[in-house]
Scaffold this motif. Structure first.
Motif, PDB file in Angstrom:
ATOM      1  N   VAL A   1      33.282 -41.764  -7.652  1.00 31.15           N
ATOM      2  CA  VAL A   1      33.458 -41.319  -6.677  1.00 31.15           C
ATOM      3  C   VAL A   1      34.750 -42.301  -5.919  1.00 31.15           C
ATOM      4  N   ASP A   2      33.907 -43.407  -5.940  1.00 34.26           N
ATOM      5  CA  ASP A   2      34.728 -44.107  -4.731  1.00 34.26           C
ATOM      6  C   ASP A   2      35.838 -44.352  -5.545  1.00 34.26           C
ATOM      7  N   ARG A   3      36.127 -45.040  -7.281  1.00 33.43           N
ATOM      8  CA  ARG A   3      37.144 -45.334  -8.166  1.00 33.43           C
ATOM      9  C   ARG A   3      37.812 -44.877  -8.203  1.00 33.43           C
ATOM     10  N   ALA A   4      37.545 -42.737  -8.189  1.00 38.18           N
ATOM     11  CA  ALA A   4      38.982 -42.214  -8.395  1.00 38.18           C
ATOM     12  C   ALA A   4      39.868 -42.344  -8.176  1.00 38.18           C
ATOM     13  N   ALA A   5      39.687 -41.750  -6.932  1.00 40.66           N
ATOM     14  CA  ALA A   5      41.606 -41.899  -6.298  1.00 40.66           C
ATOM     15  C   ALA A   5      42.412 -43.227  -6.856  1.00 40.66           C
ATOM     16  N   ALA A   6      42.203 -44.514  -6.981  1.00 44.39           N
ATOM     17  CA  ALA A   6      42.208 -45.481  -7.471  1.00 44.39           C
ATOM     18  C   ALA A   6      43.153 -45.661  -9.577  1.00 44.39           C
ATOM     19  N   CYS A   7      42.995 -44.586  -9.956  1.00 40.50           N
ATOM     20  CA  CYS A   7      42.679 -44.395 -11.138  1.00 40.50           C
ATOM     21  C   CYS A   7      43.231 -43.232 -11.856  1.00 40.50           C
ATOM     22  N   ASP A   8      43.880 -42.981 -12.931  1.00 45.96           N
ATOM     23  CA  ASP A   8      43.637 -41.765 -13.579  1.00 45.96           C
ATOM     24  C   ASP A   8      42.832 -40.451 -14.079  1.00 45.96           C
ATOM     25  N   GLU A   9      41.888 -41.780 -14.825  1.00 45.51           N
ATOM     26  CA  GLU A   9      40.487 -40.513 -15.459  1.00 45.51           C
ATOM     27  C   GLU A   9      39.247 -41.885 -14.949  1.00 45.51           C
ATOM     28  N   VAL A  10      38.063 -40.946 -14.845  1.00 47.53           N
ATOM     29  CA  VAL A  10      37.170 -42.154 -14.570  1.00 47.53           C
ATOM     30  C   VAL A  10      36.166 -41.581 -15.782  1.00 47.53           C
ATOM     31  N   TRP A  11      35.842 -43.045 -16.647  1.00 51.68           N
ATOM     32  CA  TRP A  11      34.398 -43.249 -17.629  1.00 51.68           C
ATOM     33  C   TRP A  11      33.407 -43.470 -17.074  1.00 51.68           C
ATOM     34  N   LEU A  12      31.990 -42.331 -16.553  1.00 52.02           N
ATOM     35  CA  LEU A  12      30.698 -43.701 -16.845  1.00 52.02           C
ATOM     36  C   LEU A  12      29.994 -43.027 -17.917  1.00 52.02           C
ATOM     37  N   ALA A  13      29.618 -44.245 -18.263  1.00 52.85           N
ATOM     38  CA  ALA A  13      29.343 -45.161 -19.420  1.00 52.85           C
ATOM     39  C   ALA A  13      27.395 -45.306 -19.120  1.00 52.85           C
ATOM     40  N   ALA A  14      26.676 -44.666 -19.833  1.00 49.29           N
ATOM     41  CA  ALA A  14      24.833 -45.550 -19.899  1.00 49.29           C
ATOM     42  C   ALA A  14      24.732 -45.241 -21.349  1.00 49.29           C
ATOM     43  N   ARG A  15      23.383 -45.773 -21.470  1.00 46.83           N
ATOM     44  CA  ARG A  15      23.060 -45.524 -22.184  1.00 46.83           C
ATOM     45  C   ARG A  15      21.830 -44.517 -22.681  1.00 46.83           C
ATOM     46  N   ILE A  16      21.933 -44.707 -24.320  1.00 47.15           N
ATOM     47  CA  ILE A  16      21.133 -42.893 -24.164  1.00 47.15           C
ATOM     48  C   ILE A  16      19.315 -42.953 -24.183  1.00 47.15           C
ATOM     49  N   SER A  17      19.222 -42.041 -23.478  1.00 45.54           N
ATOM     50  CA  SER A  17      17.978 -42.195 -23.365  1.00 45.54           C
ATOM     51  C   SER A  17      16.943 -42.037 -24.923  1.00 45.54           C
ATOM     52  N   ALA A  18      16.346 -43.248 -25.519  1.00 51.53           N
ATOM     53  CA  ALA A  18      15.120 -43.187 -26.308  1.00 51.53           C
ATOM     54  C   ALA A  18      14.370 -41.749 -26.761  1.00 51.53           C
ATOM     55  N   ARG A  19      14.338 -41.897 -25.464  1.00 48.78           N
ATOM     56  CA  ARG A  19      12.690 -40.307 -26.095  1.00 48.78           C
ATOM     57  C   ARG A  19      13.972 -38.983 -25.857  1.00 48.78           C
ATOM     58  N   GLY A  20      14.902 -38.894 -24.847  1.00 46.03           N
ATOM     59  CA  GLY A  20      16.224 -37.575 -24.959  1.00 46.03           C
ATOM     60  C   GLY A  20      15.788 -37.012 -23.926  1.00 46.03           C
ATOM     61  N   GLN A  21      15.374 -38.109 -22.752  1.00 46.18           N
ATOM     62  CA  GLN A  21      14.468 -37.374 -21.425  1.00 46.18           C
ATOM     63  C   GLN A  21      15.980 -38.588 -20.604  1.00 46.18           C
ATOM     64  N   GLY A  22      16.522 -38.294 -20.731  1.00 45.23           N
ATOM     65  CA  GLY A  22      17.502 -38.757 -19.582  1.00 45.23           C
ATOM     66  C   GLY A  22      18.705 -38.247 -19.231  1.00 45.23           C
ATOM     67  N   ARG A  23      19.834 -38.316 -18.108  1.00 45.43           N
ATOM     68  CA  ARG A  23      20.630 -37.823 -17.798  1.00 45.43           C
ATOM     69  C   ARG A  23      21.588 -36.703 -18.037  1.00 45.43           C
ATOM     70  N   GLU A  24      21.743 -38.133 -19.187  1.00 39.92           N
ATOM     71  CA  GLU A  24      23.037 -37.313 -20.568  1.00 39.92           C
ATOM     72  C   GLU A  24      22.079 -36.037 -20.783  1.00 39.92           C
ATOM     73  N   ASN A  25      20.831 -35.799 -20.639  1.00 41.14           N
ATOM     74  CA  ASN A  25      21.258 -34.138 -21.821  1.00 41.14           C
ATOM     75  C   ASN A  25      20.636 -33.084 -20.008  1.00 41.14           C
ATOM     76  N   ASP A  26      20.699 -33.790 -19.156  1.00 42.50           N
ATOM     77  CA  ASP A  26      20.534 -32.441 -18.249  1.00 42.50           C
ATOM     78  C   ASP A  26      21.652 -31.969 -17.860  1.00 42.50           C
TER      79      ASP A  26
END
Length: 260
Positions: free
Chosen positions: A76-101
């Motif tokens: 949110v803080d970076r959005a005004a300075a660019c055309d696109e924002v990409w959030l990157a993180a590790r994929i949870s090994a157990r499949g319980q991370g926020r990427e599956n929420d």
């Protein structure tokens, strides 16, 4: 320009991704295959990717070991300075991370943020594209909220309650029936002036408060008496005149049911 939602970039880093810096190289190489020039730690951003043009297309990437609220706030803080924002993180090994929420993904869609997942072997995949359409409204869910709000008499449940049973409109009508049956067995039609859905509630007996003594005649069980002791003020109020027209028949509450 938005990245294709199904694009994957193969293994580029072996071993466990234990540090945020270990995510940088896989993401950098992934963006480079799409024609971006990528540099890290530019202007407080984890990475900035440029694609030449007039003006250049600017992508800001923020890296975390796991998807979380802090990562979204950085975006949110970076959005005004660019055309696109990409959030990157590790994929949870157990499949319980926020990427599956689904809630987390929908939040990113509404904000217009992309999500990149990095597997333990360094493979990068697009989880959410910034061009993905925002989640559509659910008219049925909205209608149920409005209906329940209008049905309740007064404001019987404090917001934020989690352990106590919720005093839904259905439970209020059931308490009305219980309060009226405390004086003796009655027929549904006798309760209808105070509880329009009495027949449905007595037959359904969701809480176990009522018993059928004879065809069309109902009494109060020990569980029903316990409920009146548990909510004496609410039971008295429920047995009084309704605040307004209760509308169509109420449905049983979608909640875990207590013992009484």
């Amino acid at each position: 320009m938005s990245l294709a939602p199904e694009r994957r970039f193969g293994p580029c880093h072996r071993g466990v991704l234990a540090l945020e810096t270990a995510l940088y190289l896989p993401i950098k190489r992934f963006l480079e295959t799409l024609g971006f020039a990528v540099k890290g730690e530019v202007g407080g951003c984890d990475l900035v990717a440029l694609r030449e043009g007039d003006p250049p297309f600017v992508v800001v990437g923020e890296l975390k070991l796991a998807f979380n609220l802090e990562l979204v706030l950085q975006g949110v803080d970076r959005a005004a300075a660019c055309d696109e924002v990409w959030l990157a993180a590790r994929i949870s090994a157990r499949g319980q991370g926020r990427e599956n929420d689904t809630r987390f993904r929908n939040l990113c869609r509404r904000l217009g943020f992309g999500m990149l997942g990095v597997a333990p072997d360094g493979a990068v995949s697009i989880l959410v594209s910034p061009a993905a359409p925002t989640p559509r409204r659910d008219p049925r869910r909205r209608s149920r909220l409005v209906d329940e709000h209008r049905r309740r008499r007064g404001d019987p449940a404090a917001g934020g309650s989690s352990r106590a049973p919720i005093m839904t409109a259905y439970r209020q009508q059931a308490l009305t029936c219980a309060a009226l049956l405390a004086d003796g067995a009655r027929r549904p039609r006798d309760l209808r002036p105070a509880a329009p859905d009495a027949a449905k509630i007595l037959r359904g007996n969701v809480y176990g408060w009522f018993e059928r003594l004879a065809p069309g005649l109902y009494g109060l069980t020990a569980a029903g008496e316990a409920a009146l002791r548990r909510w004496p003020q609410l039971a008295a109020a429920a047995a009084g005149p309704p605040d307004e027209d209760p509308g169509p028949a109420a449905s049983p509450p979608h909640e875990s049911l207590p013992a009484c």
